[in-house]
Design a protein around this motif. Structure first.
Motif, PDB file in Angstrom:
ATOM      1  N   PHE A 109       0.825  -1.202   0.000  1.00  0.00           N
ATOM      2  CA  PHE A 109       0.000   0.000   0.000  1.00  0.00           C
ATOM      3  C   PHE A 109       0.868   1.265   0.000  1.00  0.00           C
ATOM      4  CE2 PHE A 109      -1.363   3.155   3.209  1.00  0.00           C
ATOM      5  CZ  PHE A 109      -2.350   3.798   2.487  1.00  0.00           C
ATOM      6  N   LEU A 110       1.892   1.295   0.854  1.00  0.00           N
ATOM      7  CA  LEU A 110       2.744   2.481   0.955  1.00  0.00           C
ATOM      8  C   LEU A 110       3.477   2.784  -0.345  1.00  0.00           C
ATOM      9  CD1 LEU A 110       4.198   2.113   4.564  1.00  0.00           C
ATOM     10  CD2 LEU A 110       2.614   3.876   3.728  1.00  0.00           C
ATOM     11  N   VAL A 111       4.011   1.765  -0.992  1.00  0.00           N
ATOM     12  CA  VAL A 111       4.729   1.978  -2.251  1.00  0.00           C
ATOM     13  C   VAL A 111       3.798   2.603  -3.289  1.00  0.00           C
ATOM     14  CG1 VAL A 111       5.765   0.789  -4.240  1.00  0.00           C
ATOM     15  CG2 VAL A 111       6.479   0.207  -1.924  1.00  0.00           C
ATOM     16  N   LEU A 112       2.622   2.037  -3.443  1.00  0.00           N
ATOM     17  CA  LEU A 112       1.692   2.536  -4.459  1.00  0.00           C
ATOM     18  C   LEU A 112       1.125   3.905  -4.081  1.00  0.00           C
ATOM     19  CD1 LEU A 112      -0.076  -0.808  -5.345  1.00  0.00           C
ATOM     20  CD2 LEU A 112       1.547   0.491  -6.755  1.00  0.00           C
ATOM     21  N   SER A 113       0.808   4.081  -2.829  1.00  0.00           N
ATOM     22  CA  SER A 113       0.252   5.347  -2.374  1.00  0.00           C
ATOM     23  C   SER A 113       1.255   6.489  -2.523  1.00  0.00           C
ATOM     24  CB  SER A 113      -0.191   5.208  -0.909  1.00  0.00           C
ATOM     25  OG  SER A 113      -0.875   6.350  -0.488  1.00  0.00           O
ATOM     26  N   ILE A 114       2.483   6.255  -2.113  1.00  0.00           N
ATOM     27  CA  ILE A 114       3.528   7.280  -2.250  1.00  0.00           C
ATOM     28  C   ILE A 114       3.784   7.582  -3.720  1.00  0.00           C
ATOM     29  CG2 ILE A 114       6.006   7.707  -1.929  1.00  0.00           C
ATOM     30  CD1 ILE A 114       5.661   6.238   0.829  1.00  0.00           C
ATOM     31  N   ALA A 115       3.784   6.554  -4.551  1.00  0.00           N
ATOM     32  CA  ALA A 115       4.031   6.750  -5.983  1.00  0.00           C
ATOM     33  C   ALA A 115       3.003   7.689  -6.605  1.00  0.00           C
ATOM     34  CB  ALA A 115       4.024   5.408  -6.706  1.00  0.00           C
ATOM     35  N   VAL A 116       1.726   7.441  -6.339  1.00  0.00           N
ATOM     36  CA  VAL A 116       0.693   8.269  -6.985  1.00  0.00           C
ATOM     37  C   VAL A 116       0.510   9.627  -6.306  1.00  0.00           C
ATOM     38  CG1 VAL A 116      -0.524   6.310  -7.998  1.00  0.00           C
ATOM     39  CG2 VAL A 116      -1.233   7.163  -5.752  1.00  0.00           C
ATOM     40  N   LYS A 117       0.965   9.759  -5.075  1.00  0.00           N
ATOM     41  CA  LYS A 117       0.866  11.061  -4.398  1.00  0.00           C
ATOM     42  C   LYS A 117       2.038  11.978  -4.721  1.00  0.00           C
ATOM     43  CE  LYS A 117      -1.940  10.184  -0.319  1.00  0.00           C
ATOM     44  NZ  LYS A 117      -1.982  10.202   1.150  1.00  0.00           N
ATOM     45  N   PHE A 118       3.239  11.400  -4.853  1.00  0.00           N
ATOM     46  CA  PHE A 118       4.431  12.238  -4.924  1.00  0.00           C
ATOM     47  C   PHE A 118       5.335  12.015  -6.134  1.00  0.00           C
ATOM     48  CE2 PHE A 118       3.556  11.525  -0.332  1.00  0.00           C
ATOM     49  CZ  PHE A 118       3.145  12.815  -0.020  1.00  0.00           C
ATOM     50  N   LEU A 119       5.258  10.873  -6.786  1.00  0.00           N
ATOM     51  CA  LEU A 119       6.263  10.545  -7.788  1.00  0.00           C
ATOM     52  C   LEU A 119       5.767  10.567  -9.228  1.00  0.00           C
ATOM     53  CD1 LEU A 119       7.977   7.593  -5.878  1.00  0.00           C
ATOM     54  CD2 LEU A 119       8.683  10.003  -5.975  1.00  0.00           C
ATOM     55  N   ILE A 120       4.517  10.214  -9.460  1.00  0.00           N
ATOM     56  CA  ILE A 120       4.001  10.191 -10.829  1.00  0.00           C
ATOM     57  C   ILE A 120       2.670  10.919 -10.897  1.00  0.00           C
ATOM     58  CG2 ILE A 120       5.190   8.109 -11.612  1.00  0.00           C
ATOM     59  CD1 ILE A 120       2.717   6.503 -10.942  1.00  0.00           C
ATOM     60  N   ASP A 121       2.390  11.423 -12.076  1.00  0.00           N
ATOM     61  CA  ASP A 121       1.147  12.161 -12.283  1.00  0.00           C
ATOM     62  C   ASP A 121       0.157  11.260 -13.015  1.00  0.00           C
ATOM     63  OD1 ASP A 121      -0.633  14.300 -12.307  1.00  0.00           O
ATOM     64  OD2 ASP A 121       0.103  15.028 -14.243  1.00  0.00           O
ATOM     65  N   VAL A 122      -0.902  10.884 -12.309  1.00  0.00           N
ATOM     66  CA  VAL A 122      -1.962  10.072 -12.900  1.00  0.00           C
ATOM     67  C   VAL A 122      -3.299  10.734 -12.588  1.00  0.00           C
ATOM     68  CG1 VAL A 122      -0.707   7.879 -12.831  1.00  0.00           C
ATOM     69  CG2 VAL A 122      -2.057   8.572 -10.860  1.00  0.00           C
ATOM     70  N   PRO A 123      -4.334  10.417 -13.360  1.00  0.00           N
ATOM     71  CA  PRO A 123      -5.655  10.967 -13.061  1.00  0.00           C
ATOM     72  C   PRO A 123      -6.089  10.626 -11.630  1.00  0.00           C
ATOM     73  CG  PRO A 123      -5.661   9.928 -15.220  1.00  0.00           C
ATOM     74  CD  PRO A 123      -4.339   9.608 -14.575  1.00  0.00           C
ATOM     75  N   ALA A 124      -6.881  11.508 -11.041  1.00  0.00           N
ATOM     76  CA  ALA A 124      -7.300  11.358  -9.637  1.00  0.00           C
ATOM     77  C   ALA A 124      -7.967  10.012  -9.364  1.00  0.00           C
ATOM     78  CB  ALA A 124      -8.237  12.507  -9.250  1.00  0.00           C
ATOM     79  N   LYS A 125      -8.774   9.537 -10.303  1.00  0.00           N
ATOM     80  CA  LYS A 125      -9.468   8.258 -10.097  1.00  0.00           C
ATOM     81  C   LYS A 125      -8.466   7.096 -10.001  1.00  0.00           C
ATOM     82  CE  LYS A 125     -13.286   5.480 -11.651  1.00  0.00           C
ATOM     83  NZ  LYS A 125     -14.591   5.495 -12.212  1.00  0.00           N
ATOM     84  N   ILE A 126      -7.440   7.130 -10.827  1.00  0.00           N
ATOM     85  CA  ILE A 126      -6.411   6.079 -10.783  1.00  0.00           C
ATOM     86  C   ILE A 126      -5.617   6.194  -9.489  1.00  0.00           C
ATOM     87  CG2 ILE A 126      -4.257   5.284 -11.857  1.00  0.00           C
ATOM     88  CD1 ILE A 126      -5.624   5.895 -14.576  1.00  0.00           C
ATOM     89  N   ALA A 127      -5.305   7.425  -9.098  1.00  0.00           N
ATOM     90  CA  ALA A 127      -4.577   7.634  -7.840  1.00  0.00           C
ATOM     91  C   ALA A 127      -5.366   7.043  -6.667  1.00  0.00           C
ATOM     92  CB  ALA A 127      -4.314   9.114  -7.617  1.00  0.00           C
ATOM     93  N   GLN A 128      -6.669   7.245  -6.672  1.00  0.00           N
ATOM     94  CA  GLN A 128      -7.519   6.681  -5.607  1.00  0.00           C
ATOM     95  C   GLN A 128      -7.451   5.157  -5.596  1.00  0.00           C
ATOM     96  OE1 GLN A 128     -11.382   8.528  -6.407  1.00  0.00           O
ATOM     97  NE2 GLN A 128     -11.469   9.025  -4.223  1.00  0.00           N
ATOM     98  N   LEU A 129      -7.489   4.536  -6.776  1.00  0.00           N
ATOM     99  CA  LEU A 129      -7.440   3.073  -6.868  1.00  0.00           C
ATOM    100  C   LEU A 129      -6.108   2.504  -6.384  1.00  0.00           C
ATOM    101  CD1 LEU A 129      -9.146   2.378 -10.311  1.00  0.00           C
ATOM    102  CD2 LEU A 129     -10.073   1.915  -8.038  1.00  0.00           C
ATOM    103  N   MET A 130      -5.059   3.314  -6.436  1.00  0.00           N
ATOM    104  CA  MET A 130      -3.731   2.852  -6.037  1.00  0.00           C
ATOM    105  C   MET A 130      -3.447   3.105  -4.553  1.00  0.00           C
ATOM    106  SD  MET A 130      -2.219   1.427  -8.542  1.00  0.00           S
ATOM    107  CE  MET A 130      -3.697   0.772  -9.246  1.00  0.00           C
TER     108      MET A 130
END
Length: 160
Positions: A109-130
């Motif tokens: 969870f932490l790896v994916l959550s940190i990635a979509v919050k701070f490291l890569i730019d993805v749509p908000a819906k995808i960020a939520q799923l990650m």
């Protein structure tokens, strides 16, 4: 003979994992089943099997069109989180299987959550799923794997 057994069992679990992906269920069904397969591979065959399946399935899912193209930037992080998931479980397995599942799920969870919050730019819906769904699906899949593994060991289904 040992390598043939490892390869055939890993191939079988990889194929089953791909079937789960192809069926196209919602994330709350597919996610736990994929995570279950990752840990079952690790429990039944070994760490290398779990790592291989965890590393291949995201790429195969993208190539086959199971993962939508907007998820492509997340794939390296999915792979890393899968590998960390099986590695941490494997390291803690002999200490406490339940704790291993919980800690491995938290790291995934932490790896994916940190990635979509701070490291890569993805749509908000995808960020939520990650984020939180990944923790839920990892925990659920981990405990499903443990249930199935316990059943297999009790009934000697894993014998030659």
């Amino acid at each position: 003979m040992k390598h043939t057994k490892w390869l055939s069992r890993t191939a079988m679990l990889l194929a089953l994992t791909l079937v789960v992906q192809i069926l196209g269920f919602p994330i709350y069904i597919t996610g736990p089943l994929i995570n279950m397969m990752l840990l079952l591979a690790t429990m039944l065959i070994g760490l290398g099997s779990g790592v291989l399946i965890g590393g291949l399935t995201p790429w195969i899912a993208l190539i086959r069109g199971i993962l939508p193209p907007p998820l492509a930037p997340v794939i390296p992080f999915i792979i890393a989180s899968n590998i960390l998931f099986v590695l941490i479980y494997h390291l803690l397995d002999s200490t406490n299987k339940y704790l291993g599942i919980i800690i491995a799920s938290l790291f995934k969870f932490l790896v994916l959550s940190i990635a979509v919050k701070f490291l890569i730019d993805v749509p908000a819906k995808i960020a939520q799923l990650m984020q939180t769904p990944q923790l839920i699906t990892a925990l659920t899949g981990g405990f499903l794997a443990l249930f199935i593994f316990t059943y297999i060991m009790k009934t000697n289904l894993d014998q030659e």
